[in-house]
Motif scaffolding. Structure first.
Motif, mmCIF file in Angstrom:
data_model
loop_
_atom_site.group_PDB
_atom_site.id
_atom_site.type_symbol
_atom_site.label_atom_id
_atom_site.label_comp_id
_atom_site.label_asym_id
_atom_site.label_seq_id
_atom_site.Cartn_x
_atom_site.Cartn_y
_atom_site.Cartn_z
ATOM 1 N N SER A 183 0.818 -1.219 0.000
ATOM 2 C CA SER A 183 0.000 0.000 0.000
ATOM 3 C C SER A 183 0.851 1.268 0.000
ATOM 4 N N GLY A 184 2.161 1.109 0.031
ATOM 5 C CA GLY A 184 3.061 2.260 -0.037
ATOM 6 C C GLY A 184 3.756 2.613 1.262
ATOM 7 N N ILE A 185 3.448 1.920 2.345
ATOM 8 C CA ILE A 185 4.139 2.188 3.613
ATOM 9 C C ILE A 185 5.592 1.743 3.496
ATOM 10 N N ASN A 186 6.506 2.638 3.879
ATOM 11 C CA ASN A 186 7.929 2.308 3.782
ATOM 12 C C ASN A 186 8.683 2.462 5.095
ATOM 13 N N PHE A 187 7.951 2.619 6.206
ATOM 14 C CA PHE A 187 8.588 2.738 7.511
ATOM 15 C C PHE A 187 7.891 1.838 8.518
ATOM 16 N N PHE A 188 8.688 0.990 9.176
ATOM 17 C CA PHE A 188 8.187 0.065 10.184
ATOM 18 C C PHE A 188 8.876 0.367 11.512
ATOM 19 N N ASP A 189 8.071 0.610 12.544
ATOM 20 C CA ASP A 189 8.582 1.077 13.828
ATOM 21 C C ASP A 189 8.590 -0.028 14.881
ATOM 22 N N ASN A 190 9.678 -0.060 15.679
ATOM 23 C CA ASN A 190 9.800 -1.085 16.710
ATOM 24 C C ASN A 190 10.643 -0.564 17.875
ATOM 25 N N ALA A 191 10.892 -1.416 18.869
ATOM 26 C CA ALA A 191 11.679 -1.023 20.035
ATOM 27 C C ALA A 191 12.113 -2.265 20.797
ATOM 28 N N GLU A 192 13.268 -2.150 21.477
ATOM 29 C CA GLU A 192 13.739 -3.282 22.278
ATOM 30 C C GLU A 192 12.774 -3.614 23.409
ATOM 31 N N GLY A 193 12.049 -2.616 23.884
ATOM 32 C CA GLY A 193 11.153 -2.808 25.007
ATOM 33 C C GLY A 193 9.802 -3.391 24.663
#
Length: 331
Positions: free
Chosen positions: A43-53
């Motif tokens: 769908s065009g999303i190019n950023f995936f967000d995450n975290a160690e916590g």
């Protein structure tokens, strides 16, 4: 999909992105993660967000495995991690140079990538000098392990200090901040942060645009049994919205739902589009535990044209929470 610069940086991220807080490793398994990531990417999303916590690193493992399985070209997406809550041991917490480095290396392994596009200080650390943290981030960038570093839920004063340290010691300053931002939570983004956009060109990658689901309207008549407010470990979230203040905010959501219906959009789409109307927002991070949720949220881009100046004024009259502009020196 619309694309926006990450503040003054050259990187262009999708106006809507996909995050994994509360979902990956909690409500979303490997199979579902692949479906969600593929749909988002297609769908065009190019950023995936995450975290160690997030779920003690399990969220990053699931995301990394899913991205690897899908075979996404590394030069077509950006992925992030955040450092602060790495474990119970003293050296696994905070923003010391050691933990910043160790957490980065661990995130790279979990996410199955050679470098992090975005790396955030998940919270400020009052026990570590800002200069130590800025230098640690700069070193990771010099080593090629990180491309851009930023902050999350820091104050404008702390961000300003980080920039001052970077300038004084010829280090890399933070590029972006990740604050909570939604119709019910505006003070920092629209008030306190005004000078940092002007002075430093910081971009925002905002989280909780739907206020943990409150702004979808699904809590207008009570708390559904399958909502995140009923998840073990998130009792604090339930208490937040069952308090007297929470009940007052829910009444505003009911009024916003009626307005959204009047202009022919859902309260979800109105809420997400409203965040996107802020020119300082680089991307709005979506969270979804079901494919149907993600598919619906992706349509919110189309609601932007419905948020005319007249509609924005009606929203303001319902909310009554517009932040006052911060006082400037000499005024």
């Amino acid at each position: 999909m619309e694309y926006r610069r990450l503040g003054k940086a050259g990187l262009k991220v999708s106006a809507l992105s996909l995050g994994s807080w509360v979902t990956f490793g909690k409500q979303v398994d490997m199979s579902d993660a692949k479906t969600l990531l593929k749909t988002a990417y297609d769908s065009g999303i190019n950023f995936f967000d995450n975290a160690e916590g997030y779920e003690a690193g399990e969220s990053e493992k699931i995301m990394g495995a899913a991205i690897s399985h899908l075979g996404l070209a590394r030069d077509t997406f950006a992925v992030s991690s955040k450092v602060f809550w790495g474990g119970d041991h003293k050296m696994q917490m905070g923003l010391s140079a050691k933990h910043v480095r160790d957490a980065c290396d661990a995130a790279l392994l979990r996410l199955k990538v050679d470098y992090l596009d975005l790396y955030y200080c998940h919270r400020p650390d009052i026990d570590t000098p800002i200069e130590e943290t800025v230098r640690a981030m700069h070193n990771l960038i010099q080593q090629g392990k990180v491309t851009y570093w930023g902050t999350s839920e820091w104050s404008a004063q702390q961000i300003t200090e980080a920039h001052a340290v970077a300038r004084a010691h010829h280090l890399t300053p933070p590029t972006m901040e990740q604050p909570q931002y939604n119709l019910l939570h505006r003070d920092k983004v629209e008030g306190e942060f005004l000078p940092i956009y002007e002075n430093f060109g910081m971009g925002l990658t905002v989280w909780s645009p739907l206020a943990s689901g409150i702004l979808t309207g699904k809590y207008n008549d009570g708390i559904p049994d399958d909502s995140r407010l009923t998840l073990p470990g998130y009792e604090w979230l339930r208490d937040l919205w069952t308090s007297e203040d929470g009940k007052l905010k829910l009444e505003k959501v009911r009024q916003l739902s009626a307005l959204a219906n009047d202009i022919g959009v859902s309260i979800t789409h109105l809420s997400l589009a409203w965040c996107l109307k802020n020119p300082n927002v680089s991307t709005v991070i979506l969270g979804a535990s079901k494919l149907s949720q993600l598919e619906d949220n992706l349509q919110s881009i189309e609601a932007l044209e419905k948020l005319t100046p007249d509609v924005m004024e009606k929203i303001e009259s319902i909310l009554g929470n517009k932040p006052a502009a911060p006082e400037r020196f000499g005024q």
